[in-house]
Motif scaffolding. Sequence first.
Motif, PDB file in Angstrom:
ATOM      1  N   GLY A 169      -5.892 -24.299 -13.263  1.00  0.00           N
ATOM      2  CA  GLY A 169      -6.952 -24.260 -12.277  1.00  0.00           C
ATOM      3  C   GLY A 169      -7.443 -25.630 -11.847  1.00  0.00           C
ATOM      4  N   LEU A 170      -6.762 -26.692 -12.266  1.00  0.00           N
ATOM      5  CA  LEU A 170      -7.159 -28.044 -11.879  1.00  0.00           C
ATOM      6  C   LEU A 170      -6.889 -28.278 -10.396  1.00  0.00           C
ATOM      7  CD1 LEU A 170      -5.752 -30.011 -14.949  1.00  0.00           C
ATOM      8  CD2 LEU A 170      -8.174 -29.651 -14.402  1.00  0.00           C
ATOM      9  N   ALA A 171      -7.579 -29.243  -9.830  1.00  0.00           N
ATOM     10  CA  ALA A 171      -7.350 -29.614  -8.441  1.00  0.00           C
ATOM     11  C   ALA A 171      -5.931 -30.162  -8.289  1.00  0.00           C
ATOM     12  CB  ALA A 171      -8.363 -30.675  -8.006  1.00  0.00           C
ATOM     13  N   GLU A 172      -5.342 -29.946  -7.123  1.00  0.00           N
ATOM     14  CA  GLU A 172      -3.970 -30.390  -6.897  1.00  0.00           C
ATOM     15  C   GLU A 172      -3.836 -31.903  -7.101  1.00  0.00           C
ATOM     16  OE1 GLU A 172      -1.454 -28.398  -6.580  1.00  0.00           O
ATOM     17  OE2 GLU A 172      -2.745 -26.626  -6.561  1.00  0.00           O
ATOM     18  N   ALA A 173      -4.830 -32.665  -6.655  1.00  0.00           N
ATOM     19  CA  ALA A 173      -4.774 -34.125  -6.830  1.00  0.00           C
ATOM     20  C   ALA A 173      -4.751 -34.493  -8.309  1.00  0.00           C
ATOM     21  CB  ALA A 173      -5.966 -34.783  -6.130  1.00  0.00           C
ATOM     22  N   ASP A 174      -5.506 -33.767  -9.139  1.00  0.00           N
ATOM     23  CA  ASP A 174      -5.498 -34.031 -10.577  1.00  0.00           C
ATOM     24  C   ASP A 174      -4.134 -33.707 -11.191  1.00  0.00           C
ATOM     25  OD1 ASP A 174      -8.116 -34.872 -10.518  1.00  0.00           O
ATOM     26  OD2 ASP A 174      -8.954 -32.943 -11.146  1.00  0.00           O
ATOM     27  N   LYS A 175      -3.539 -32.612 -10.745  1.00  0.00           N
ATOM     28  CA  LYS A 175      -2.215 -32.244 -11.260  1.00  0.00           C
ATOM     29  C   LYS A 175      -1.195 -33.333 -10.939  1.00  0.00           C
ATOM     30  CE  LYS A 175      -3.018 -27.335 -10.348  1.00  0.00           C
ATOM     31  NZ  LYS A 175      -2.589 -26.208  -9.493  1.00  0.00           N
ATOM     32  N   VAL A 176      -1.233 -33.836  -9.718  1.00  0.00           N
ATOM     33  CA  VAL A 176      -0.289 -34.886  -9.333  1.00  0.00           C
ATOM     34  C   VAL A 176      -0.486 -36.119 -10.203  1.00  0.00           C
ATOM     35  CG1 VAL A 176       0.302 -36.511  -7.487  1.00  0.00           C
ATOM     36  CG2 VAL A 176       0.014 -34.083  -6.971  1.00  0.00           C
ATOM     37  N   GLN A 177      -1.736 -36.504 -10.467  1.00  0.00           N
ATOM     38  CA  GLN A 177      -1.998 -37.672 -11.305  1.00  0.00           C
ATOM     39  C   GLN A 177      -1.528 -37.449 -12.748  1.00  0.00           C
ATOM     40  OE1 GLN A 177      -3.144 -40.746 -10.407  1.00  0.00           O
ATOM     41  NE2 GLN A 177      -2.937 -39.974  -8.324  1.00  0.00           N
ATOM     42  N   ILE A 178      -1.689 -36.227 -13.241  1.00  0.00           N
ATOM     43  CA  ILE A 178      -1.237 -35.906 -14.601  1.00  0.00           C
ATOM     44  C   ILE A 178       0.282 -36.020 -14.699  1.00  0.00           C
ATOM     45  CG2 ILE A 178      -0.990 -34.016 -16.269  1.00  0.00           C
ATOM     46  CD1 ILE A 178      -3.813 -33.088 -15.267  1.00  0.00           C
ATOM     47  N   VAL A 179       0.990 -35.478 -13.718  1.00  0.00           N
ATOM     48  CA  VAL A 179       2.458 -35.556 -13.730  1.00  0.00           C
ATOM     49  C   VAL A 179       2.917 -37.007 -13.649  1.00  0.00           C
ATOM     50  CG1 VAL A 179       4.565 -34.934 -12.475  1.00  0.00           C
ATOM     51  CG2 VAL A 179       2.739 -33.246 -12.769  1.00  0.00           C
ATOM     52  N   LEU A 180       2.268 -37.806 -12.808  1.00  0.00           N
ATOM     53  CA  LEU A 180       2.611 -39.222 -12.707  1.00  0.00           C
ATOM     54  C   LEU A 180       2.373 -39.935 -14.029  1.00  0.00           C
ATOM     55  CD1 LEU A 180       3.431 -41.697 -11.036  1.00  0.00           C
ATOM     56  CD2 LEU A 180       1.036 -41.907 -10.323  1.00  0.00           C
ATOM     57  N   LEU A 181       1.262 -39.639 -14.684  1.00  0.00           N
ATOM     58  CA  LEU A 181       0.946 -40.251 -15.973  1.00  0.00           C
ATOM     59  C   LEU A 181       2.004 -39.905 -17.016  1.00  0.00           C
ATOM     60  CD1 LEU A 181      -0.948 -41.712 -17.973  1.00  0.00           C
ATOM     61  CD2 LEU A 181      -2.176 -39.534 -18.234  1.00  0.00           C
ATOM     62  N   ILE A 182       2.361 -38.627 -17.098  1.00  0.00           N
ATOM     63  CA  ILE A 182       3.335 -38.198 -18.101  1.00  0.00           C
ATOM     64  C   ILE A 182       4.711 -38.790 -17.806  1.00  0.00           C
ATOM     65  CG2 ILE A 182       4.571 -36.191 -19.019  1.00  0.00           C
ATOM     66  CD1 ILE A 182       1.997 -34.591 -18.650  1.00  0.00           C
ATOM     67  N   ALA A 183       5.132 -38.756 -16.547  1.00  0.00           N
ATOM     68  CA  ALA A 183       6.444 -39.304 -16.191  1.00  0.00           C
ATOM     69  C   ALA A 183       6.513 -40.795 -16.467  1.00  0.00           C
ATOM     70  CB  ALA A 183       6.741 -39.016 -14.718  1.00  0.00           C
ATOM     71  N   THR A 184       5.430 -41.515 -16.178  1.00  0.00           N
ATOM     72  CA  THR A 184       5.394 -42.951 -16.447  1.00  0.00           C
ATOM     73  C   THR A 184       5.469 -43.222 -17.942  1.00  0.00           C
ATOM     74  OG1 THR A 184       4.071 -43.326 -14.453  1.00  0.00           O
ATOM     75  CG2 THR A 184       4.069 -45.068 -16.097  1.00  0.00           C
ATOM     76  N   TYR A 185       4.749 -42.430 -18.723  1.00  0.00           N
ATOM     77  CA  TYR A 185       4.781 -42.584 -20.181  1.00  0.00           C
ATOM     78  C   TYR A 185       6.188 -42.337 -20.732  1.00  0.00           C
ATOM     79  CZ  TYR A 185       4.339 -41.312 -25.066  1.00  0.00           C
ATOM     80  OH  TYR A 185       4.554 -41.209 -26.426  1.00  0.00           O
ATOM     81  N   LEU A 186       6.836 -41.262 -20.283  1.00  0.00           N
ATOM     82  CA  LEU A 186       8.191 -40.967 -20.751  1.00  0.00           C
ATOM     83  C   LEU A 186       9.149 -42.080 -20.368  1.00  0.00           C
ATOM     84  CD1 LEU A 186       8.590 -37.163 -19.946  1.00  0.00           C
ATOM     85  CD2 LEU A 186       8.309 -38.214 -22.199  1.00  0.00           C
ATOM     86  N   GLN A 187       9.036 -42.571 -19.141  1.00  0.00           N
ATOM     87  CA  GLN A 187       9.921 -43.625 -18.661  1.00  0.00           C
ATOM     88  C   GLN A 187       9.754 -44.892 -19.498  1.00  0.00           C
ATOM     89  OE1 GLN A 187      11.876 -42.959 -15.966  1.00  0.00           O
ATOM     90  NE2 GLN A 187      12.556 -44.929 -15.154  1.00  0.00           N
ATOM     91  N   ALA A 188       8.509 -45.275 -19.758  1.00  0.00           N
ATOM     92  CA  ALA A 188       8.245 -46.488 -20.529  1.00  0.00           C
ATOM     93  C   ALA A 188       8.741 -46.349 -21.969  1.00  0.00           C
ATOM     94  CB  ALA A 188       6.754 -46.808 -20.513  1.00  0.00           C
TER      95      ALA A 188
END
Length: 245
Positions: A146-165
């Motif tokens: 139920g999170l806002a779409e903008a929050d979901k996008v930021q969460i996915v970016l955070l997780i993908a960046t963490y995995l990449q690093a």
Amino acid sequence: MNADLPPGLRSLWDLLDHPEPAPRPGLSLARIVQAAVEAADADGLDAVSMAKIAERLGYTPMSLYRYVNSKNELLLMMLDAVAAVPADLEEPCPDWRTGLERWCDAHWRMLRAHSWIVHLPVTGPPITPNQLAWTDRALAALHPTGLAEADKVQIVLLIATYLQATARLAAELGQSARGESIAAYSTLLGELVDGRRLPALRAAIDAGAYAYPGDMLPEERGLDYRFGLARILDGVQALIPPVLS
């Protein structure tokens, strides 16, 4: 499609609706990309250049430019080729956290199977079909929150960046993250660290924090992403309205 894309990237999107016929003998875009992926898997990105791939295929570099405009375009095609979303990400999950953990596990396997991915130059946001398919699946996993779409996008970016690093660090550490090297490092720290000058570090060493657990199998030893991911997901949990969490 009206999007302004280079010809090579446009072809990737066009193939979604018009699959390429079975490759014929001779040079083709699929053969070029496959040869480049094989070269990178074996010897890293240094093995990928238009000249080296042409030589690998038995053609001149100019022959490749009939299919690919530049090395950067080839690198994007290589990424798209190895980034097909696995079928198990289409299966239903009992909750958002399980869904994201499954997504991360699949993403991690891809990054470790093709360690050159983490060394690709960042030339812009995700743009290839498979890159955006990964983003779509992660956003879908977050839908029940139920999170806002903008929050979901930021969460996915955070997780993908963490995995990449983390995957990049694991690739660069290489064998130094294996069991024998970690044991040697732990021993060295034990000899160097004086508890009077560095008491907190000494306590961590004495507690075995710099050693792998004794019951961990050798093949499981190496830099892992799961502890950090759990902390990120704990933070996501805190964002979710209580009625939905």
